[in-house]
Design an enzyme around this catalytic site. Sequence first.
Site, PDB file in Angstrom:
ATOM      1  N   ASP A 326       0.855  -1.181   0.000  1.00  0.00           N
ATOM      2  CA  ASP A 326       0.000   0.000   0.000  1.00  0.00           C
ATOM      3  C   ASP A 326       0.892   1.232   0.000  1.00  0.00           C
ATOM      4  O   ASP A 326       1.966   1.207   0.609  1.00  0.00           O
ATOM      5  CB  ASP A 326      -0.838   0.026   1.282  1.00  0.00           C
ATOM      6  CG  ASP A 326      -2.039  -0.874   1.167  1.00  0.00           C
ATOM      7  OD1 ASP A 326      -2.509  -1.058   0.032  1.00  0.00           O
ATOM      8  OD2 ASP A 326      -2.490  -1.384   2.201  1.00  0.00           O
ATOM      9  N   ASP A 363     -15.029  14.446  10.436  1.00  0.00           N
ATOM     10  CA  ASP A 363     -13.944  13.540  10.005  1.00  0.00           C
ATOM     11  C   ASP A 363     -12.872  13.481  11.094  1.00  0.00           C
ATOM     12  O   ASP A 363     -12.176  14.464  11.351  1.00  0.00           O
ATOM     13  CB  ASP A 363     -13.352  14.063   8.684  1.00  0.00           C
ATOM     14  CG  ASP A 363     -12.389  13.065   8.060  1.00  0.00           C
ATOM     15  OD1 ASP A 363     -11.977  12.128   8.763  1.00  0.00           O
ATOM     16  OD2 ASP A 363     -12.046  13.243   6.877  1.00  0.00           O
ATOM     17  N   GLU A 367      -6.109  13.205   8.509  1.00  0.00           N
ATOM     18  CA  GLU A 367      -6.245  14.029   7.304  1.00  0.00           C
ATOM     19  C   GLU A 367      -7.380  15.036   7.483  1.00  0.00           C
ATOM     20  O   GLU A 367      -7.219  16.231   7.200  1.00  0.00           O
ATOM     21  CB  GLU A 367      -6.530  13.133   6.097  1.00  0.00           C
ATOM     22  CG  GLU A 367      -5.344  12.275   5.723  1.00  0.00           C
ATOM     23  CD  GLU A 367      -5.754  10.929   5.144  1.00  0.00           C
ATOM     24  OE1 GLU A 367      -6.956  10.679   5.001  1.00  0.00           O
ATOM     25  OE2 GLU A 367      -4.855  10.131   4.848  1.00  0.00           O
ATOM     26  N   PHE A 394     -16.589   8.048   4.960  1.00  0.00           N
ATOM     27  CA  PHE A 394     -15.907   7.635   3.735  1.00  0.00           C
ATOM     28  C   PHE A 394     -16.143   6.142   3.503  1.00  0.00           C
ATOM     29  O   PHE A 394     -16.207   5.367   4.450  1.00  0.00           O
ATOM     30  CB  PHE A 394     -14.405   7.885   3.899  1.00  0.00           C
ATOM     31  CG  PHE A 394     -13.583   7.397   2.743  1.00  0.00           C
ATOM     32  CD1 PHE A 394     -13.338   8.204   1.659  1.00  0.00           C
ATOM     33  CD2 PHE A 394     -13.074   6.107   2.738  1.00  0.00           C
ATOM     34  CE1 PHE A 394     -12.595   7.744   0.595  1.00  0.00           C
ATOM     35  CE2 PHE A 394     -12.337   5.638   1.677  1.00  0.00           C
ATOM     36  CZ  PHE A 394     -12.095   6.455   0.598  1.00  0.00           C
ATOM     37  N   SER A 395     -16.262   5.768   2.260  1.00  0.00           N
ATOM     38  CA  SER A 395     -16.246   4.329   1.953  1.00  0.00           C
ATOM     39  C   SER A 395     -15.416   4.139   0.694  1.00  0.00           C
ATOM     40  O   SER A 395     -15.292   5.060  -0.124  1.00  0.00           O
ATOM     41  CB  SER A 395     -17.662   3.793   1.748  1.00  0.00           C
ATOM     42  OG  SER A 395     -18.117   4.099   0.461  1.00  0.00           O
ATOM     43  N   ALA A 396     -14.848   2.945   0.565  1.00  0.00           N
ATOM     44  CA  ALA A 396     -13.989   2.670  -0.593  1.00  0.00           C
ATOM     45  C   ALA A 396     -14.797   2.754  -1.888  1.00  0.00           C
ATOM     46  O   ALA A 396     -14.250   3.001  -2.956  1.00  0.00           O
ATOM     47  CB  ALA A 396     -13.369   1.289  -0.449  1.00  0.00           C
ATOM     48  N   ARG A 397     -16.107   2.565  -1.775  1.00  0.00           N
ATOM     49  CA  ARG A 397     -16.947   2.594  -2.978  1.00  0.00           C
ATOM     50  C   ARG A 397     -17.258   4.034  -3.410  1.00  0.00           C
ATOM     51  O   ARG A 397     -17.063   4.408  -4.554  1.00  0.00           O
ATOM     52  CB  ARG A 397     -18.244   1.826  -2.691  1.00  0.00           C
ATOM     53  CG  ARG A 397     -19.047   1.458  -3.925  1.00  0.00           C
ATOM     54  CD  ARG A 397     -20.276   0.654  -3.540  1.00  0.00           C
ATOM     55  NE  ARG A 397     -21.116   1.367  -2.576  1.00  0.00           N
ATOM     56  CZ  ARG A 397     -21.951   2.352  -2.914  1.00  0.00           C
ATOM     57  NH1 ARG A 397     -22.081   2.723  -4.157  1.00  0.00           N
ATOM     58  NH2 ARG A 397     -22.669   2.957  -1.987  1.00  0.00           N
TER      59      ARG A 397
END
Lengths: 698, 77
Positions: A326, A363, A367, A394-397
Amino acid sequence: MGSLSHSQPRSPSHQPRQQRKHTPKAKTQGLYQRAIKQAFIKLDPRVQVKNPVMFLVWVGTIVTALVTINPNLLGNATDKNPQLFNGLITLILLFTVLFANFAEAVAEGRGKAQADALRSTKTDAIARKLLPDGTVQEISSTDLRRGDLVKVIAGDVIPADGEVIQGVASVDESAITGESAPVLKQPGTDIASSVTGGTRILSDELVIRVMADPGKGFIDRMIALVEGAERTKTPNEIALTVLLAVLTQVFLIVIATMPPIANYVNSPVSVAVLISLLVALIPTTIGGLLSAIGIAGMDRVAQFNVIATSGRAVEACGDVNTLVLDKTGTITLGNRLAEEFIPVNGHTIPEVAQVALAASVFDETPEGKSIVRLAETYGVASFFNLDQAEGVEFSARTRMSGTDVADGTEFRKGAVDAIKGFIRSRQGEIPVELDHAFEKVSRLGGTPLAVCQNQEIYGVIYLKDIIKPGIRERFDQLRRMGIRTVMLTGDNRITASVIAQEAGVDDFIAEATPEDKIEVIRSEQAKGKLVAMTGDGTNDAPALAQANVGVAMNSGTQAAKEAANMVDLDSDPTKLIDIVTIGKQLLITRGALTTFSIANDIAKYFAIIPAIFAQAGIGSLNIMGLASAQSAVLSALIYNALIIPALVPLALKGVKFRPLTADQLLARNILIYGLGGVVAPFIAIKLLDNFVAAIGLA
Amino acid sequence: MLKLEFLETILIRFRQQRWPKVFLFALLGTLLLAPAVQAATGGTLDRGQTFALVLLGITTVLLSIYLFVVIFQPERF
């Protein structure tokens, strides 16, 4: 899948390794005394039979002991002072077996010391089990079962492994990680919701769902592993065992058929000498050190604060061809920070700051917090009531996060493409400058995040990525070793290519989804490559299971830890590179000592054969000029015994690793351990022979 | 009936005991082979030496069988 996202929570343990405080957990006091005791206990034939080479030496010791007691037991003795000679051989053979046992016991002792340290963290805690009617029942932690709900409050030891389902609290995980900084645990955050039994809650309270039955928790598994209870031979060890057994079989047949030949050439040989010759010729050095090398490899990984589920996993590290890494946390420093607001669409910087702040108030990631801090430097503050607003995670999608206010206003920040899609879905206009700002940030190697309010884009946030110092050199080393590195990132192509070029990775996959990870691994494996990767999230679990070497972060979810074959207690993804190095070192050490052991045979052969067959006219082969047949046998055997403890430090520490190609390593090993293995015993046996002759032993 | 059960128990125990069985057969083999070896050596070895030598020979054969097992079934070790 923390590293592919821009707003995943980071464990507080994501700090540079140098800043961590590790307390030495394993006590190695008395290690050698215990190993000496174990060396004698391991004389049990049921233990010896597991090691074919040393079992033959053990049987040989018994036979020579019998001919010491009665030198005429197997025929009329012809040697000079047979009782002393046979007795000395028995003693040397016994020490050969003891030294091999000692090497294994020292390696095992280190693991046991670590297991003891872990066991001391396991206490039979009282757990507050939450019953379905909401009442609390106090029971022993050993009575907890998977699925039970327990409540823990400040000061309690967490009774079992589990997932936090309610509450926020700081937890001291130093018992397993050695790191003194407490870790924040909260529900629903994938990474920070996993807790380990045996750790201590420092503040507030948590409700935990138990995820492991008693005796099957993380610490229990760690104890079993470092103790070697589940140690099975690795494929390479099995292959080497077969090779050693074949060599031993060949020499056994040669020695067993020798007496008729010796009698025919009128040079009869006693059974004690035949056994000595057999022991000198079979590969006792590597036979005695083989298991110690394997155990020490596991131990070296454990000393690195990584728990390997099997020796097979450590060994697989040495054969790895591809590293899937990553970007965030591995190649770049984990926390990207907001550096600049770039306005578009005729907006001003404070206006962008205002919208960015509104999109980030919920958030909690570093970040998100850095965006709030940067916005505040422009004198802006939240202009709506937080109680009447809701955070969008947040979501990866979706690849964006933000805030929905009660009056219907939507604030969003996220990947530029994702925000463009959001704007289009609300019939908004996409300004041309957005792409310019996106390119500007990407070319700097930063991550551009677009910000919008409803259907209007305000600008771009420049999240600065900092490449870890020294990472380029590490990748250069890996390349020299023939290992290919592939970087995965959720970033856009331009940012990914800039970072990839700066870091010196061989390939990269931009805008990667969690599914891409498993695809990369499968395609590499289809080419016959062995792949290593790291992961921490539940959605990393399939890829961790698919990879040949899957390293889960300790801060990760239970699913990730169960799917992986290694767990990094420091949760430092960069360590994958170090683990690969340890695996290579293990294989190199085993190869080097095997070469040395087999090369040793040449000198032993030249020492014993000419001496005992001198009467057959091959005395001229006694190139070392050894004093007598008896001194030659004793010197070769003494060398054979002493070389085992002499090589124990090398077997435990490992041959010094150098980032060379396989061919270069082979050439180097043949030169040092092959040639060295031929020359060293010639010198040593000659010196020992002089000594044996000088003190009148033979 | 009792004798039959007793014999059955002995048979079951005998099947379960692996190593004592190996030692028993080794000793029986020694008993069988020793006279032949003594005859072949022409009386240079006494009775005890012959028995010991045959036992050593059988041990060597057993070691060789053991090594073959290691070679073909290494995962057992």
